[in-house]
Design a protein around this motif. Structure first.
Motif, mmCIF file in Angstrom:
data_model
loop_
_atom_site.group_PDB
_atom_site.id
_atom_site.type_symbol
_atom_site.label_atom_id
_atom_site.label_comp_id
_atom_site.label_asym_id
_atom_site.label_seq_id
_atom_site.Cartn_x
_atom_site.Cartn_y
_atom_site.Cartn_z
ATOM 1 N N LEU B 574 -3.268 13.567 5.186
ATOM 2 C CA LEU B 574 -2.430 12.564 5.847
ATOM 3 C C LEU B 574 -1.629 11.748 4.837
ATOM 4 O O LEU B 574 -0.473 11.420 5.072
ATOM 5 C CB LEU B 574 -3.321 11.641 6.680
ATOM 6 C CG LEU B 574 -2.582 10.570 7.469
ATOM 7 C CD1 LEU B 574 -1.817 11.193 8.608
ATOM 8 C CD2 LEU B 574 -3.539 9.530 8.001
ATOM 9 N N GLN B 575 -2.252 11.447 3.703
ATOM 10 C CA GLN B 575 -1.608 10.514 2.771
ATOM 11 C C GLN B 575 -0.249 10.984 2.277
ATOM 12 O O GLN B 575 0.711 10.220 2.339
ATOM 13 C CB GLN B 575 -2.537 10.230 1.594
ATOM 14 C CG GLN B 575 -3.650 9.287 1.963
ATOM 15 C CD GLN B 575 -4.620 9.141 0.822
ATOM 16 O OE1 GLN B 575 -5.460 9.988 0.597
ATOM 17 N NE2 GLN B 575 -4.485 8.051 0.089
ATOM 18 N N LEU B 578 2.306 10.537 5.060
ATOM 19 C CA LEU B 578 2.731 9.160 5.290
ATOM 20 C C LEU B 578 3.592 8.660 4.127
ATOM 21 O O LEU B 578 4.562 7.935 4.329
ATOM 22 C CB LEU B 578 1.512 8.258 5.454
ATOM 23 C CG LEU B 578 0.785 8.410 6.791
ATOM 24 C CD1 LEU B 578 -0.451 7.540 6.828
ATOM 25 C CD2 LEU B 578 1.705 8.032 7.934
ATOM 26 N N ARG B 579 3.224 9.095 2.911
ATOM 27 C CA ARG B 579 3.983 8.658 1.760
ATOM 28 C C ARG B 579 5.424 9.161 1.875
ATOM 29 O O ARG B 579 6.380 8.415 1.677
ATOM 30 C CB ARG B 579 3.329 9.183 0.478
ATOM 31 C CG ARG B 579 3.790 8.480 -0.777
ATOM 32 C CD ARG B 579 3.053 9.012 -1.978
ATOM 33 N NE ARG B 579 1.616 8.890 -1.835
ATOM 34 C CZ ARG B 579 0.750 9.892 -2.028
ATOM 35 N NH1 ARG B 579 1.185 11.075 -2.353
ATOM 36 N NH2 ARG B 579 -0.543 9.708 -1.881
ATOM 37 N N VAL B 582 7.306 7.136 4.470
ATOM 38 C CA VAL B 582 7.737 5.819 3.989
ATOM 39 C C VAL B 582 8.900 5.980 3.013
ATOM 40 O O VAL B 582 9.915 5.281 3.116
ATOM 41 C CB VAL B 582 6.551 5.096 3.327
ATOM 42 C CG1 VAL B 582 7.033 3.819 2.658
ATOM 43 C CG2 VAL B 582 5.489 4.777 4.352
ATOM 44 N N ARG B 700 -2.766 6.623 -8.483
ATOM 45 C CA ARG B 700 -2.349 6.693 -7.070
ATOM 46 C C ARG B 700 -2.119 5.295 -6.501
ATOM 47 O O ARG B 700 -1.142 5.047 -5.799
ATOM 48 C CB ARG B 700 -3.407 7.417 -6.249
ATOM 49 C CG ARG B 700 -3.373 8.917 -6.373
ATOM 50 C CD ARG B 700 -4.128 9.556 -5.229
ATOM 51 N NE ARG B 700 -5.542 9.216 -5.212
ATOM 52 C CZ ARG B 700 -6.469 9.898 -5.901
ATOM 53 N NH1 ARG B 700 -6.120 10.933 -6.631
ATOM 54 N NH2 ARG B 700 -7.732 9.551 -5.833
ATOM 55 N N ASP B 704 1.401 3.780 -5.118
ATOM 56 C CA ASP B 704 1.538 3.272 -3.747
ATOM 57 C C ASP B 704 1.945 1.811 -3.753
ATOM 58 O O ASP B 704 2.673 1.351 -2.862
ATOM 59 C CB ASP B 704 0.229 3.459 -2.987
ATOM 60 C CG ASP B 704 -0.037 4.917 -2.706
ATOM 61 O OD1 ASP B 704 0.884 5.725 -2.912
ATOM 62 O OD2 ASP B 704 -1.168 5.250 -2.298
ATOM 63 N N ILE B 707 5.606 1.724 -4.157
ATOM 64 C CA ILE B 707 6.273 2.076 -2.891
ATOM 65 C C ILE B 707 6.204 0.905 -1.925
ATOM 66 O O ILE B 707 7.198 0.534 -1.282
ATOM 67 C CB ILE B 707 5.607 3.320 -2.265
ATOM 68 C CG1 ILE B 707 5.768 4.519 -3.186
ATOM 69 C CG2 ILE B 707 6.209 3.603 -0.910
ATOM 70 C CD1 ILE B 707 5.046 5.751 -2.678
ATOM 71 N N ALA B 708 5.020 0.288 -1.825
ATOM 72 C CA ALA B 708 4.835 -0.802 -0.873
ATOM 73 C C ALA B 708 5.737 -1.970 -1.212
ATOM 74 O O ALA B 708 6.384 -2.553 -0.335
ATOM 75 C CB ALA B 708 3.369 -1.231 -0.855
ATOM 76 N N VAL B 709 5.796 -2.307 -2.506
ATOM 77 C CA VAL B 709 6.629 -3.444 -2.903
ATOM 78 C C VAL B 709 8.098 -3.139 -2.628
ATOM 79 O O VAL B 709 8.849 -3.981 -2.117
ATOM 80 C CB VAL B 709 6.391 -3.777 -4.394
ATOM 81 C CG1 VAL B 709 7.438 -4.769 -4.884
ATOM 82 C CG2 VAL B 709 5.007 -4.365 -4.574
ATOM 83 N N GLY B 711 9.273 -1.136 -0.329
ATOM 84 C CA GLY B 711 9.484 -1.225 1.112
ATOM 85 C C GLY B 711 9.546 -2.668 1.569
ATOM 86 O O GLY B 711 10.418 -3.048 2.371
ATOM 87 N N GLY B 712 8.630 -3.477 1.076
ATOM 88 C CA GLY B 712 8.592 -4.876 1.488
ATOM 89 C C GLY B 712 9.861 -5.613 1.077
ATOM 90 O O GLY B 712 10.465 -6.333 1.878
ATOM 91 N N LEU B 715 12.779 -4.487 3.320
ATOM 92 C CA LEU B 715 12.751 -5.047 4.668
ATOM 93 C C LEU B 715 13.082 -6.536 4.611
ATOM 94 O O LEU B 715 13.822 -7.055 5.461
ATOM 95 C CB LEU B 715 11.371 -4.826 5.289
ATOM 96 C CG LEU B 715 11.355 -4.784 6.814
ATOM 97 C CD1 LEU B 715 12.264 -3.683 7.315
ATOM 98 C CD2 LEU B 715 9.947 -4.565 7.329
#
Lengths: 115, 960
Positions: B574-575, B578-579, B582, B700, B704, B707-709, B711-712, B715
């Motif tokens: 799944l990871q 999802l990665r 995103v 990892r 991630d 990626i999260a930062v 994306g944040g 947005l």
């Protein structure tokens, strides 16, 4: 205010995205919840920030739309809140069922070392 | 007008019959036969009515609007050629229907068989009479599909299934090619109307897309007509019931391909490429099919390859393409249909009455079944091209074309040789059929004692053989005029009348015919002894099997390649998915906003409020904390999540959205309880995962985090850019202005939900109900993890405080809260149209009221006192919402049109009484039912677990 809210949206979504990419199913559930807050706030914010002017109309008379908050994003988010509850419930049930069947809470149903 | 309607009736009749047949019970054998035969006969009567107009050279048209926006009409068109072909299809159809009545066993469902056959006939007729090339392709694919069902009619047999599948894959693949070709053709000709296209030949041939168009078109025609190298599906299709073979492989299915070639030869033909590909493929197929036919032991196999060979002959004629060649092609289409249908039927009779089709076992059948033998011998002679039979005439015309027609290419020079070899082989296999099956010593050891079939099983064959004779002896009096009309409608009205005669004097074609007869006899005489013992194919050629190549390709394409692609391009994990998701979202946002996303220069911001900043400081800390703790401290993460939720809720309240704040708060409660209940079944993580400390895991996490930062940040900046721009006029203004006048409510959000956009809400509550049912269904078979089956620690330690000890007072208060919460829910509901509240909020409130009862006491206590039927609540809610929507129909308005007014009720005052209120009741009941169903289903798991424990422990106690 705008800066605070957009920073809030950013932090919520960053936390959500990070959790969604994690390997444990509970992390993903929490991540989806955080992400849904972020997205709901984002959609809500497209109606701009209008404190103290809820879209409750007088009964009759002339109405100036600029005096009220935009109702459309609110209506969109309202159903989204209820639906995201439902998807959280669904994911939670899938998660505990998968934990019961596979013996691990890894999202793939098996530990990375077993792959 | 009458003609127009009759034409439409003709097109619909088979399909309508098919639908009626599907409703008949399997034992209605007589009724279904009569119905099918009469329906086809009705079509023939209509066609007969059209005859005078057609012979005068008119083109009959009819059309129904289908997709007018795309210029696609259900256009029908009937000219001489399609009239003749349709008549042929329907006539043979009637005979096949009669024949099948006796051929099919008692155990086969005749109505089902006829229903498929009628639908197939309708589709085939559709190809012939459609006046729009795209409609034609639709019917074309429909014939592939129906033939799949017909060939696989005896689906119990593996051979039938394989044959049907091969036929479907090959012909449907061709159909797709044809579709593309037709799209190109329509584009080149400027119209999809068949009549327009037929007149646009010069433009099409000069078009730059002519090459690919021709190749794709021919792929379509060749696959359908089983031309080399796509011939292999036809022998496999012989697993079909014989009536199907007699129909599909004489007059219909395979003839659709040659129909197409002949029909479009004035448009696409006349070029060197057309001649080489079409005539070349036709010649190869002619010789190859005939050569293989000689060696087949199966009666139907011989006929199948002979069909391939004859189709090659027609294809070769279509490739030549002059008026006479077209006429000869049409003539041979008719003749072949007649003698091949009768031969298939005869083969079916032999199979039916002896139990085998193997020519090595059949012998001397002339004595036990003389009539059938005679009929089959005449038909086989027609196939061989014996003078005074119909096959002779058209084959002689082919020979004449091969000898007389010239365009100076090597293929043209080789044509007579192909023709003579093909004709000789065709004589040889016809001879083999006659000689082995009907002559020689009487067969021994057959599964059944051979005898004549029922008279009516033979009648269709008799009629067909009679036609062979009549056409063969009096061609000008019988088929001549029709063939000429047909050829004229293809090749042009100025084509001179071609007089078909039996005797032209001693000329080259006649000599060639005689040579073919002689050589064919010799070939058979020399090989008769060796064929039964040899392989089923000529020297060396039997090793190369189209079927095997096809299997090899199919295996590579449908088994190996997908698995290879799956291994390389996909993952079950799944990871990574999802990665990618995103990253793709970030990439799309960057790609579309790069350079466009700017912040307005004169920012008109609201002054930051310290309280709000503090609020979000807490909110952000909660969010980050939840992200940090979710792995090892789930409970803490859950509490922090709740904190972030509450801050979100306050934000909604702050910015004038009381409805959202209310709903968010209520849902927050339900979500937290839900996750808490779920945590009971998620065993605690007691030790740290060793792998987490290793470098790859750290990498990892770092990746991630990036990626999260990203994306944040993305947005956040989009949100900021949006919020700092002035709001433009939008649909919201209209909602604000009209909520009271049109929707009869002052709370605009609620009016939008239950009135203006009620259909969306209807969909959403339906989703909610579906999810709730899914959760319920998943939990019915729920098996918890072994570690969490035992009772939780709080319940097992002796002397630990029970629920009553630490929740005694709260639980009393919670029980007493029940009526209060019901009242609150009612309050939310009734004021919803005018003030914050509404069905969603009220539904969740009532659900929480039930939930509190479960928490404050226990499941058994609650369920002995209240009966909650959440599924019924959901059902009633959905029905109420739908019924409100449909109520609008009674007054002639569209679905979910609402009516609003205020009603004065004594003591209470003015109450909004909109029909939207009824809809809101539906929303309320569905939401309440769904939430209760999900929560109670999870809560019940504890009860099930404790029951299971009791059952497990009972024997142990007894033993003790």
């Amino acid at each position: 205010m705008e800066i605070i809210l957009s920073a809030a949206i950013g932090i919520l979504s960053a936390s959500g995205i990070w959790l969604v990419l994690r390997p444990r199913s509970f992390q993903v559930v929490i991540g989806l919840c955080l992400l849904s807050y972020a997205v709901n706030l984002f959609i809500f914010s497209t109606g701009r920030l209008t404190p103290g002017a809820p879209p409750i109309m007088p009964k009759g008379g002339f109405i100036d739309p600029t005096l009220y908050a935009d109702p459309v994003p609110q209506a969109l988010v309202l159903t989204a809140i209820v639906i995201s509850f439902a998807t959280t419930a669904l994911f939670l049930v899938v998660m505990i069922a998968s934990r019961g069947m596979t013996g691990t809470d890894h999202v793939d149903g098996k530990e990375r070392s077993q792959q | 007008m009458a003609e127009h309607n009759l034409f439409l009736l003709l097109a619909c009749l088979p399909f309508a019959t098919s639908l009626i047949l599907l409703t008949l019970p399997p034992r209605a054998r007589g009724a279904s036969t009569w119905l099918s035969a009469l329906s086809l006969a009705g079509g023939l009567v209509v066609l007969a009515g059209f005859l005078p107009g057609i012979q005068a050279g008119n083109v009959l048209r009819a059309s129904l609007e289908w997709v007018p926006s795309l210029g696609m009409n259900m256009a029908l068109r009937l000219d001489g050629f399609s009239w003749l072909f349709t008549t042929l299809v329907l006539s043979i159809g009637v005979l096949v229907v009669i024949y099948a009545r006796y051929y099919m066993a008692e155990s086969d469902s005749l109505p089902r068989f006829y229903a498929l056959l009628m639908a197939f006939t309708g589709a085939m007729q559709g190809i012939l009479i459609s006046g729009n090339v795209l409609v034609m392709v639709v019917f074309w694919e429909l014939t592939s599909f129906m033939s799949f069902l017909l060939i696989g009619f005896w689906h119990q047999g593996a051979a039938a299934r394989d044959g049907a599948r091969t036929a479907l894959i090959v012909t449907a693949f061709g159909g797709l090619c044809l579709l593309v070709a037709m799209l190109m053709l329509g584009h080149a000709a400027g119209s999809y109307d068949l009549g327009m296209i037929l007149r646009a030949g010069d433009r099409v041939r000069a078009h730059p897309l002519y090459g690919p168009m021709l190749v794709l078109f021919l792929l379509g025609a060749f696959t359908k007509s089983a031309q080399f190298p796509f011939h292999f599906w036809l022998p496999g299709a012989m697993a079909a019931p014989t009536p199907v073979s007699a129909f599909l492989h004489s007059a219909t299915m395979v003839k659709a391909g040659v129909f197409l070639l002949v029909r479009f030869s004035p448009v696409l033909g006349g070029t060197e490429a057309w001649f080489f590909i079409v005539t070349g493929a036709g010649c190869i197929t002619l010789v190859l099919g005939a050569a293989v036919a000689l060696y087949r032991h199966d009666l139907k196999g011989l006929l199948a390859y002979s069909t391939i060979s004859h189709l090659g002959l027609i294809t070769a004629l279509a490739g030549i393409g002059g008026p006479v060649a077209i006429l000869a092609a049409i003539f041979h289409i008719c003749n072949h249909a007649v003698f091949k249908a009768s031969l298939f039927m005869a083969a079916g009779i032999i199979d039916h009455e002896t139990g085998t089709r193997d020519m090595r076992r059949l012998s001397g059948l002339f004595r036990p079944m003389p009539f059938t033998a005679l009929l089959a011998i005449v038909a086989a002679s027609a196939m061989a091209g014996v003078p005074l039979l119909n096959g002779f005439l058209s084959k002689e015309m082919f020979l004449a074309e091969a000898v007389d027609w010239h365009n100076g290419t090597w293929l043209d020079d080789a044509l007579p040789y192909f023709a003579i070899v093909g004709s000789s082989l065709s004589v040889a296999y016809s001879l083999r059929f006659i000689a082995t099956v009907f002559f020689g010593p009487p067969a021994t050891g057959l599964p059944k004692a051979p005898h004549e079939p029922p008279a009516w099983m033979r009648r269709p064959v008799e009629l067909l053989v009679l036609i062979c004779l009549l056409v063969g002896i009096f061609p000008a009096l019988t088929l001549g005029p029709f063939i000429n009309t047909a050829a004229r409608s293809v090749a042009g009205a100025d084509m001179p009348y071609y007089h078909i005669a039996v005797w032209h004097g001693v000329n080259a074609p006649l000599i060639l015919s005689l040579i073919a007869l002689g050589v064919g006899t010799l070939i058979y005489a020399f090989s008769a002894k060796s064929i039964p013992h040899g392989p089923e194919g000529p020297f060396l050629l039997h090793r190369i099997r189209g079927q095997r190549v096809y299997d090899w390709i199919l295996f590579r394409l449908t088994w190996r390649l997908p698995r290879l692609a799956l291994r390389w391009l996909s993952t079950e994990a799944l990871q990574p998915q999802l990665r990618l998701l995103v990253l793709a979202a970030i990439a799309v946002a960057c790609g579309s906003l790069w350079g466009v996303l700017f912040f307005a220069s004169d920012l008109r911001l609201h002054a930051p409020n310290p309280a709000f900043a503090l609020l979000w400081l807490v909110g952000a800390a909660c969010a980050v904390g939840a992200a940090w703790q979710a792995k090892y401290h789930r409970f803490a993460a859950l509490v922090l999540l709740g904190g972030a939720g509450v801050v979100t809720c306050l934000t909604f309240a702050w910015f004038s959205s009381p409805d959202l704040a209310l709903t968010q708060l209520l849902v927050e409660v339900a979500t937290t309880v839900l996750l808490l209940l779920g945590l009971r079944w998620l065993p605690k993580r007691r030790s740290e995962i060793a792998e987490d400390k290793l470098l790859p895991a750290k990498i990892r996490r770092g990746r991630d985090l990036v990626i999260a930062v990203a994306g944040g940040l993305g947005l956040a900046s989009i949100a900021f850019a949006l919020m700092t721009r002035p709001l433009i006029d939008n649909v919201g203004d209209w909602f604000l202005g009209n909520a009271y006048y049109e929707g009869g409510g002052t709370n605009v959000v609620n009016v939008i939900l239950v009135d203006f956009r009620a259909f969306d809400t209807f969909g959403e509550i339906a989703v909610l109900a579906i999810v709730a049912l899914t959760v319920y269904a998943l939990l019915r078979r729920f098996r918890p993890a072994p570690e969490s089956i035992a009772a939780p620690a709080q319940q097992t330690v002796d002397g630990s405080p029970s629920l009553d000890d630490y929740l005694y007072v709260p639980s009393v208060i919670m029980v007493w809260m029940f009526p209060v919460l019901i009242m609150v829910a009612g309050y939310f509901f009734f004021r919803g149209h005018d003030l914050p509240g509404g069905g969603f909020a009220a539904g969740v409130t009532l659900a929480i009221a039930f939930l509190i009862q479960y928490i404050g006491t226990n499941v058994r206590w609650v369920e002995s006192r209240i009966t909650v039927l959440p599924i019924r609540w959901m059902g009633i809610g959905l029905l109420a919402a739908a019924a409100t929507g449909m109520g609008a129909w009674l007054f002639g308005y569209p679905f979910l049109t609402a009516h609003a007014r205020y009603v004065h009720i004594p003591l209470i005052g003015e109450v909004p009484a909109a029909t939207a209120m009824l809809f809101d009741i539906g929303v309320f009941a569905t939401v309440m039912g769904a939430v209760v169903l999900m929560l109670v289903a999870i809560a019940h798991q504890s009860l099930r677990a404790s029951r299971r424990r009791e059952i497990d422990e009972a024997p142990r106690k007894e033993a003790a």
